[in-house]
Structure formats: C-alpha cells, structure tokens
Design an enzyme around this catalytic site. Structure first.
Site, mmCIF file in Angstrom:
data_model
loop_
_atom_site.group_PDB
_atom_site.id
_atom_site.type_symbol
_atom_site.label_atom_id
_atom_site.label_comp_id
_atom_site.label_asym_id
_atom_site.label_seq_id
_atom_site.Cartn_x
_atom_site.Cartn_y
_atom_site.Cartn_z
ATOM 1 C CE1 TYR A 50 3.185 -3.784 -2.246
ATOM 2 C CE2 TYR A 50 0.966 -4.217 -3.011
ATOM 3 C CZ TYR A 50 1.731 -3.754 -2.512
ATOM 4 O OH TYR A 50 1.761 -2.990 -1.370
ATOM 5 C CG ASN B 91 8.544 4.607 2.534
ATOM 6 O OD1 ASN B 91 9.718 5.044 3.064
ATOM 7 N ND2 ASN B 91 7.539 5.325 1.744
ATOM 8 C CG HIS C 139 0.959 6.799 -1.130
ATOM 9 N ND1 HIS C 139 2.032 7.735 -1.221
ATOM 10 C CD2 HIS C 139 -0.278 7.338 -1.881
ATOM 11 C CE1 HIS C 139 1.912 8.633 -1.604
ATOM 12 N NE2 HIS C 139 0.742 8.826 -2.188
#
Length: 151
Positions: free
Chosen positions: A87, A110, A119
């Site tokens: 992230y 999303n 993913h």
C-alpha cells in the site's frame, strides 16, 4: 446490463453500460449469460485470464469515484501481472507517500475487481490484507498469477 458467470473464484457479476465495463465483483446471484458483445468480450477475456492465457485486459472501463480514488485505480492497472506492491509503494506511485491508509480505502472501493488488479496490493510485510472479494479469492488470484508468471 449485467451477466453472472462461474469462475475458479466463485460466481462473478459483470456490469456494463452501453460503452464500458462498470463493475466486476463476487456474487451469490444465479448464473446469467452475457447478452451484449461487450459483456461477451469481457467474459472471454476473464476466461482466458483464468486459464492462464491472458495477462492483461483490453476492455473499455468506466469507473466512478473521487479524484483520489481514480488516481489509485489507474495506478493499480500499472502493477504488472504476477507482481505485487505494498500500500505504501502504491501511495508513492501516485505521489502521496504518506497516504497508504487512504490507498487501502480506495482499493476496498475498487468496483472492477480482477481487471483492475487490487489483489496485487499486499501489506508491507508481505502479508495478504483485506480484499473485498475475500482473502481466499485474493490468495487464489495471486497464486494463479505467480504460477503462470514463473512458469
């Protein structure tokens, strides 16, 4: 318009308008065949992806979100097949290195899973973290891509 298909990660609902795919998400809805050329092409590409014959999607997409979310979703599409990033790395990619929590929130919202590959974003320590479709789906997708990527 929409269809519902069977896939290795469970049933997927694919939504579209007249010009673009607007959503892909896991569902418990009954199977429903595609009734438009756009939905048929999306199903064809998803099936090729699941069979390991497609590593990048070529579909018109329409996503509605805040400017920040749009920036994150566009950055997700630049993460190569078979690779992951954290992230924090994704936040740095969009020029906001301190925004990893907000990036996680954008990922969670999303609307077009798999095709816009949220993913592929994992925790900084390499752990699988939250995924709208469930961690089992995230793990399956990552293992599928890793297996094909390193074959």
């Amino acid at each position: 318009m929409h269809c519902v298909i069977a896939s290795p990660v469970g049933r997927l609902r694919i939504d579209a308008d007249n010009c673009a795919i607007t959503g892909v998400k896991r569902t418990a809805e009954a199977l429903r065949p595609p009734h438009s050329p756009l939905l048929e092409e999306c199903v064809r590409q998803l099936n090729a992806y699941f069979q390991g014959r497609l590593t990048g999607f070529d579909l018109p997409l329409r996503m509605a979100g805040t400017p920040f979310r749009m920036k994150v979703w566009n950055a997700l599409r630049r993460i190569p097949y078979g690779e992951t990033c954290s992230y924090g790395q994704l936040a740095a990619m969009i020029g906001q290195p301190k925004a990893s929590r907000a990036v996680g929130g954008a990922n969670h919202h999303n609307p077009i899973s798999i095709i816009v590959p949220c993913h592929r974003v994992i925790g900084a320590d390499g752990t699988l973290t939250g995924y709208g479709g469930g961690l089992d789906m995230k793990q399956w997708l990552l293992e599928h891509e890793r297996k094909d990527h390193h074959a």
